[in-house]
Write a protein that holds these residues in place. Structure first.
Motif, PDB file in Angstrom:
ATOM      1  N   CYS A  55     -21.047  -6.015   0.977  1.00 54.39           N
ATOM      2  CA  CYS A  55     -19.972  -5.235   1.576  1.00 54.39           C
ATOM      3  C   CYS A  55     -18.804  -6.159   1.947  1.00 54.39           C
ATOM      4  CB  CYS A  55     -20.519  -4.531   2.812  1.00 54.39           C
ATOM      5  SG  CYS A  55     -19.366  -3.398   3.530  1.00 54.39           S
ATOM      6  N   LYS A  56     -17.596  -5.750   1.619  1.00 52.66           N
ATOM      7  CA  LYS A  56     -16.420  -6.580   1.910  1.00 52.66           C
ATOM      8  C   LYS A  56     -15.703  -6.061   3.148  1.00 52.66           C
ATOM      9  CE  LYS A  56     -15.968  -8.000  -2.863  1.00 52.66           C
ATOM     10  NZ  LYS A  56     -15.253  -7.847  -4.137  1.00 52.66           N
ATOM     11  N   ASN A  63     -10.923  -8.503   2.843  1.00 54.65           N
ATOM     12  CA  ASN A  63     -11.808  -8.048   1.769  1.00 54.65           C
ATOM     13  C   ASN A  63     -12.899  -9.111   1.508  1.00 54.65           C
ATOM     14  OD1 ASN A  63     -12.124  -5.721   0.274  1.00 54.65           O
ATOM     15  ND2 ASN A  63     -11.258  -6.634  -1.588  1.00 54.65           N
ATOM     16  N   SER A 122     -14.267  -1.620   5.847  1.00 50.26           N
ATOM     17  CA  SER A 122     -15.160  -2.225   4.852  1.00 50.26           C
ATOM     18  C   SER A 122     -15.102  -1.473   3.536  1.00 50.26           C
ATOM     19  CB  SER A 122     -16.599  -2.239   5.388  1.00 50.26           C
ATOM     20  OG  SER A 122     -16.995  -0.932   5.733  1.00 50.26           O
ATOM     21  N   SER A 123     -15.550  -2.146   2.475  1.00 46.49           N
ATOM     22  CA  SER A 123     -15.488  -1.571   1.125  1.00 46.49           C
ATOM     23  C   SER A 123     -16.452  -0.396   0.958  1.00 46.49           C
ATOM     24  CB  SER A 123     -15.790  -2.652   0.093  1.00 46.49           C
ATOM     25  OG  SER A 123     -17.053  -3.236   0.350  1.00 46.49           O
TER      26      SER A 123
END
Lengths: 204, 204
Positions: A156-157, A169, A192-193
């Motif tokens: 997860c970014k 990111n 988050s991504s």
């Protein structure tokens, strides 16, 4: 209504933390941790655990308050946590979860992932507070507060707003990469991504 | 030839650990951690860090031994670690990496993943030792020794031999699931569904 759990790590020295223990609506001590309460003239509502660390004299003194759970699948903190959940508490603060044996410290901190499914929960010590948040989130802080972010989901970014060293990111490839940051305002934001949970440490 | 790094967490009290610091071939103190060495009548070979925690008097006393590295991308422990690597050390023991601020403790422990690419490295405290191992591995222990296993790769399934609570093709979904185990013999084995690294905590 808030429950307080006292685990068997380092007992806090700071007066504001001791006040929170003294004023708890409901106080559970994990096994031998009850020994710390004498010095602040407080009695627990319940003592819970496998009773491998409480002294004979305290076991006798508090015999009516003891819940002996033998099973070794979970630690005493988890036994105490789910006792609070059964009692209906939705807000639980944990003291004494860190310090002493470092494997206990790590286990207790990352059990927040598990506990957060059932209640609002945090860990407090003389040095700081661990909270767990679902992303995206806005987190209360103060300007200059030292902040560390931990995320077990390394795919997860994360992106931050209002942190001194911005996360852009960024996947936290090991648990060290999101540490030693600083809040620039009275709150900061993490997105988050994909939806995830982060553990946030705020230095006191 | 072994280097010892003293970080700025809790200084050990146990005599065997103090002896290891006293007998180090090469001793680096991280910043303010040097203050602990006076009580054991030991001087560091080098003091390294951003110098935000060393006292003025110690900075003056050890002025010829100080390496000031200002950059804030890495912590003082990492600065000390890579100084040792540059010096050619392949075996590094770290003391004072745990205790006090819990986010520092976590960061330092999981930096073992990074450090292990460059040297044999461990963290020692009064409570236990953190080592990092590549699976499959056979790990020295003693019968009855309390053991915790941590693995950041949650997709990897671990299997143990000679642990009291066997891991059977188990992925450690959060960092708490492999803790509080016990060695049954004078070594135990961990294998895994794919090659990975595990952090092993052995209680002293």
């Amino acid at each position: 209504m808030k429950a307080v759990i006292l685990a068997n790590g380092d007992f806090p020295k700071k007066q504001n933390l001791i006040s929170e223990i003294l004023c708890a609506n409901f106080l559970i001590a994990c096994d031998g941790a009850v020994k710390h309460l004498k010095k602040i003239s407080k009695e627990p509502d319940i003592i819970i655990g496998d009773l491998d660390s409480i002294s004979k004299s305290l076991k006798k003194k508090f015999s009516t308050k003891i819940i002996h759970i033998q099973e070794q699948e979970t630690n005493d903190l988890t036994k105490a946590f789910f006792y609070c959940i059964q009692k209906g508490f939705k807000h639980i603060e944990i003291f004494g979860a860190t310090g002493k044996r470092e494997d206990h410290t790590l286990a207790n901190i990352f059990l927040l992932y598990h506990y957060s499914k059932y209640a609002q929960v945090c860990i407090k010590s003389d040095f700081g507070t661990f909270e767990i948040h679902n992303t995206p989130c806005s987190i209360a802080s103060f300007k200059g507060q030292q902040i560390s972010i931990f995320c077990l989901d390394t795919t997860c970014k994360l992106t931050s707003q209002a942190l001194k060293y911005p996360l852009k990111n960024l996947s936290l490839k090991n648990l060290s990469q999101g540490t030693l940051n600083e809040a620039l305002e009275d709150n900061f934001k993490i997105s988050s991504s994909k939806k995830t949970q982060i553990i946030v440490y705020k230095k006191s």
